[in-house]
Design a protein around this motif. Structure first.
Motif: not given
Lengths: 205, 284
Positions: B141-161
């Protein structure tokens, strides 16, 4: 002789298996029925809430009607006070306490619904906890939050399943009231408690 | 002889099983008979029963009657009053103003950002509680959200995965290893806590990234010097904490007031809610 023995044993086995499986299937069936029943009622509350054609009073009436058939409010009142205190009350005292407390519970439920915006109710699994108790796990899912709510049901004497307690994030409504009441009753009398319930009810409405 | 024994054994096993199942049927039958014969409506006699049925419920809620060990009760009551006043008079109005200024999406983004920063705390405590799968998911989650989620402002780990966060803190870790809560303590501003959770505040503070805001030459505004005897660095950390609090409060306006309506007496109510909720979180 040998063959006859085998046949008898096989028949016995078959009957035993069908018996034991029969009962489990029946149970599983009943549990999923309870789950469906709870889901239906909760969904009905939500759809009433969302129905734009209804006035506020109509919504309230519709919701109260639905939850009256799901919640055993008088049992909740008894459990919240506890047997020890309940038995010391007179018949009128019991009636008065029940009425005030049930009113408070209903009001509190309606207040909670006021906060309702775009959440979705997801009814998860139902599980048998004791032979006549079932817990239905539900989630109130909003955009960024997920709140766990567990409806605890029991089988009434009329063979209907009704809710006797709800856990919100692991906090039991009945237990919370009960420990508050028992704390208050350590220093104050039951009459004073009823008086406080009455005044807090007026404050809330 | 060797042929008879297995047959004999099978018979005994089958016989005992069938007796057991018959017994089971009898129990079921006994259960259902009083239900049909006692077709008295519940509402008619809500109080008649002193029997086992009510006692079963009594056991379930008996813990609520136990006296709570509360040596700080007097102080806690006062502090609950203070916190309540602070919330109603200061935090809530500020959060409402903040909500009015910032759109929903932005506030949610800020919340996600801070939440993502607290990854070390969740990760370490998942590991300490030997929850390998959850720890791994937190890491992903941290890896995904810090990168794809742009510094964690979005939560693609939850929304996409579909990976949910696994909240764990030190208090829960201690509880997991059997440390009891100890007596209840209400902390100024922070609210309900207990001895165990209070002690875990220190390691938690050490893992709070907000406390590691550094004094860099390119920071703006300049962070040198002191203000009213407090270093600029501390002030900035405090600012961030304030932002975090106001932001998260702005997303749950009205909830505290609503919860409070269930209270007959505020302090014991909030204490009970806190302890029950913590017990559940530790159980999981």
């Amino acid at each position: 002789m040998q063959a006859a023995k085998k046949i008898i044993i096989n028949m016995l086995l078959v009957t035993i298996f069908s018996f034991s499986f029969g009962t489990t299937f029946l149970f599983a069936d009943e549990i999923s029925e309870i789950r469906e029943m709870t889901k239906e009622k909760v969904d009905h509350v939500i759809s009433t809430l969302k129905d734009e054609s209804l006035s506020k009073a109509e919504k309230k009436e519709g919701i109260l009607k639905t939850i009256d058939s799901l919640f055993d409010f008088s049992l909740m009142a008894r459990l919240s006070l506890g047997k020890k205190h309940w038995t010391t009350l007179s018949t009128e005292g019991r009636a008065e306490f029940s009425e005030l407390f049930v009113e408070k519970l209903k009001q509190s439920y309606l207040d909670k619904l006021d906060l309702y915006t775009d959440e979705e109710v997801v009814v998860d699994e139902a599980k048998l906890t004791k032979k006549n108790r079932v817990e239905v796990l539900t989630y109130l899912v909003s955009k960024d939050d997920k709140m766990e709510m567990t409806y605890k049901l029991y089988k009434t004497k009329k063979n209907v399943w009704m809710v006797y307690d709800v856990d919100v994030l692991g906090v039991s409504i009945v237990q919370t009231y009960r420990s508050q009441f028992s704390g208050i009753l350590k220093k104050d009398s039951l009459e004073e408690l009823i008086e406080r319930l009455r005044s807090s009810g007026e404050l809330g409405s | 002889m060797p042929k008879i024994i297995p047959a004999y054994l099978t018979f005994i096993i089958i016989f005992s099983i069938s007796i057991l199942s018959v017994k089971g049927q009898v129990v079921f039958a006994q259960e259902s008979t009083p239900e049909t014969s006692n077709a008295v409506p519940l509402t008619e006699s809500p109080v008649d029963d002193e029997g086992g049925f009510e006692d079963e419920f009594e056991d379930e809620f008996a813990t609520a009657d136990q006296e709570v060990f509360d040596p700080l009760g007097g102080y806690n009551r006062v502090m609950t009053g203070f916190n309540d006043g602070f919330y109603i008079l200061v935090l809530d109005p500020v959060a409402r103003g903040y909500r009015w200024v910032l759109p929903d999406t932005a506030r949610r983004g800020v919340k996600n950002f801070f939440h993502n920063l607290f990854f070390p705390l969740r990760f370490v405590n998942n590991v300490l509680q030997l929850k390998a799968k959850n720890a791994g998911e937190e890491f992903l989650r941290f890896s995904i959200n810090s990168t794809i989620g742009i510094l964690g402002f979005w939560d693609p780990a939850k929304e996409l995965f579909g990976m949910e966060a696994h909240e764990e803190d030190f208090g829960q870790t201690l509880g997991y290893y059997g440390v009891g809560g100890g007596f209840h303590v209400v902390l100024p501003f922070l609210g309900p806590s207990n001895l165990r959770d209070m002690f875990s505040l220190y390691p938690e503070m050490q893992m709070d990234p907000v406390n590691y805001v550094e004094n860099r030459s390119y920071n703006f505004p300049k962070q040198e010097g002191e203000y009213l005897g407090v270093s600029r660095q501390t002030l900035q950390a405090l600012d961030l904490k304030l932002l975090k609090t106001v932001n998260s409060e702005s997303l749950r306006i009205g909830q505290y007031e609503n919860l409070k309506k269930d209270a007959i007496e505020l302090y014991p109510f909030l204490r009970d809610v806190y302890e029950q909720n913590r017990a559940k979180l530790i159980r999981e």
